[in-house]
Every structure is written in C-alpha cells, then in structure tokens.
Motif scaffolding. Structure first.
Motif, short mmCIF file in Angstrom:
data_model
loop_
_atom_site.label_atom_id
_atom_site.label_comp_id
_atom_site.label_asym_id
_atom_site.label_seq_id
_atom_site.Cartn_x
_atom_site.Cartn_y
_atom_site.Cartn_z
N THR A 219 0.80 -1.22 0.00
CA THR A 219 0.00 0.00 0.00
C THR A 219 0.83 1.27 0.00
O THR A 219 0.34 2.32 -0.38
N GLY A 220 2.08 1.18 0.46
CA GLY A 220 2.90 2.38 0.55
C GLY A 220 2.57 3.23 1.76
O GLY A 220 3.02 4.37 1.89
N ALA A 221 1.78 2.70 2.68
CA ALA A 221 1.37 3.44 3.89
C ALA A 221 2.10 2.88 5.11
O ALA A 221 2.51 1.73 5.12
N HIS A 222 2.27 3.72 6.11
CA HIS A 222 2.82 3.26 7.38
C HIS A 222 1.67 2.72 8.21
O HIS A 222 0.68 3.42 8.42
N ILE A 223 1.80 1.52 8.70
CA ILE A 223 0.74 0.89 9.48
C ILE A 223 1.21 0.79 10.92
O ILE A 223 2.22 0.16 11.21
N ARG A 224 0.45 1.42 11.82
CA ARG A 224 0.77 1.40 13.24
C ARG A 224 -0.49 1.03 14.02
O ARG A 224 -1.56 1.55 13.74
N VAL A 225 -0.34 0.15 14.99
CA VAL A 225 -1.46 -0.22 15.86
C VAL A 225 -1.36 0.63 17.10
O VAL A 225 -0.34 0.66 17.78
N ARG A 226 -2.42 1.36 17.41
CA ARG A 226 -2.44 2.26 18.56
C ARG A 226 -3.74 2.07 19.34
O ARG A 226 -4.70 1.54 18.83
N GLY A 227 -3.74 2.55 20.57
CA GLY A 227 -4.94 2.52 21.37
C GLY A 227 -4.68 2.03 22.78
O GLY A 227 -3.56 1.69 23.15
N LYS A 228 -5.75 2.01 23.57
CA LYS A 228 -5.64 1.63 24.97
C LYS A 228 -5.17 0.20 25.15
O LYS A 228 -4.36 -0.10 26.02
N GLU A 229 -5.67 -0.71 24.36
CA GLU A 229 -5.42 -2.13 24.55
C GLU A 229 -4.26 -2.65 23.70
O GLU A 229 -4.12 -3.85 23.52
N MET A 230 -3.41 -1.78 23.18
CA MET A 230 -2.35 -2.24 22.30
C MET A 230 -1.20 -2.90 23.06
O MET A 230 -0.48 -3.70 22.51
N GLN A 231 -1.04 -2.59 24.33
CA GLN A 231 0.07 -3.12 25.12
C GLN A 231 -0.37 -4.37 25.87
O GLN A 231 -1.49 -4.47 26.35
N LYS A 232 0.53 -5.32 25.98
CA LYS A 232 0.24 -6.53 26.74
C LYS A 232 0.12 -6.17 28.22
O LYS A 232 0.73 -5.22 28.69
N GLU A 233 -0.65 -6.97 28.95
CA GLU A 233 -0.83 -6.70 30.37
C GLU A 233 0.49 -6.86 31.11
O GLU A 233 1.28 -7.75 30.81
N GLY A 234 0.72 -5.98 32.07
CA GLY A 234 1.93 -6.05 32.86
C GLY A 234 3.07 -5.22 32.32
O GLY A 234 4.06 -5.00 32.99
N ARG A 235 2.97 -4.76 31.08
CA ARG A 235 4.03 -3.94 30.49
C ARG A 235 3.59 -2.48 30.53
O ARG A 235 2.42 -2.16 30.40
N SER A 236 4.55 -1.61 30.66
CA SER A 236 4.23 -0.18 30.70
C SER A 236 4.58 0.45 29.35
O SER A 236 5.46 -0.01 28.63
N LEU A 237 3.89 1.53 29.06
CA LEU A 237 4.13 2.27 27.81
C LEU A 237 5.26 3.26 28.01
O LEU A 237 5.47 3.77 29.11
#
Length: 121
Positions: free
Chosen positions: A86-104
């Motif tokens: 696609t030529g686009a940058h794909i990023r997953v973002r949001g509240k639930e993107m991080q695994k439990e127990g890990r900090s952002l």
C-alpha cells in the motif's frame, strides 16, 4: 484554540492558525501540480501533505479473536507486506495495544499518539 496543559496559555494564536491553513492549502496545490505535470519542480523545502486515516478494530464485539496477531503477523511479516503493497505506514495504537503487565514509554507533550483512543490501526 489549543491550550498548553501545564501553563494554560494558548498555544496557537489566530495568526498561527491562518498560517497553518495557508500552508496546508499550498501543500495540496503543489501536490496536485506534481500529479498533473511530472516535470514540475516543487519549491525548495516542500514537504508533501501527509494524510492520516484511523481504522477502528472491533475487538469488543469479537473478544476471542486475535486482531493484533492478524494485523502484525508472524515476526511482523504481514504488517511489512501490507506496508510494501500500500505504501502506507501501518501502526497499531490505542488503549489495549500493550500486553498486560508492560508499561508504555513516556508520551511527549503535544504529541497525539492515540493512547487514549480505542484500539485502531
């Protein structure tokens, strides 16, 4: 109007908003000129206009489905392939993107990285 969270002072004045609107219009016009005439030379320092689209992931409607694994794929290969095609940058973002127990990592002031939004691509 936008205000600084720490000081409460206005960040963007009327002059800045008018300049930003003019700059966006100018960048769109140069982009159209480049599409119409490939020999057109853009002005020095021209930055193409970046378009952003958020696609929300229906993870609450389908709680048992692994959307993150489907989008990213094994070792990120699906994400890399989608970016190549696609030529686009794909990023997953949001509240639930991080695994439990890990900090952002810390968020920079004035940066909207979509942490407070629902899970989206």
């Amino acid at each position: 109007p936008e205000y600084d969270k720490a000081t409460g002072q206005r960040v963007n004045t009327r002059e800045q908003r008018v300049y930003d609107a003019w700059d966006t219009e100018r960048r769109e016009a140069v982009g159209k000129a480049l599409e119409m005439d490939p020999l057109y030379k853009p002005p020095i320092g021209h930055r193409p206009l970046v378009h952003e689209l958020r696609l929300y992931i229906p993870h609450k409607e389908h709680p048992g489905y692994n959307f993150m694994g489907l989008i990213i794929g094994p070792r990120g290969n699906t994400q890399k392939r989608l970016e190549r095609e696609t030529g686009a940058h794909i990023r997953v973002r949001g509240k639930e993107m991080q695994k439990e127990g890990r900090s952002l990592p810390p968020q920079f002031p004035g940066q909207d990285d979509g942490r407070d939004d629902e899970l989206h691509v």
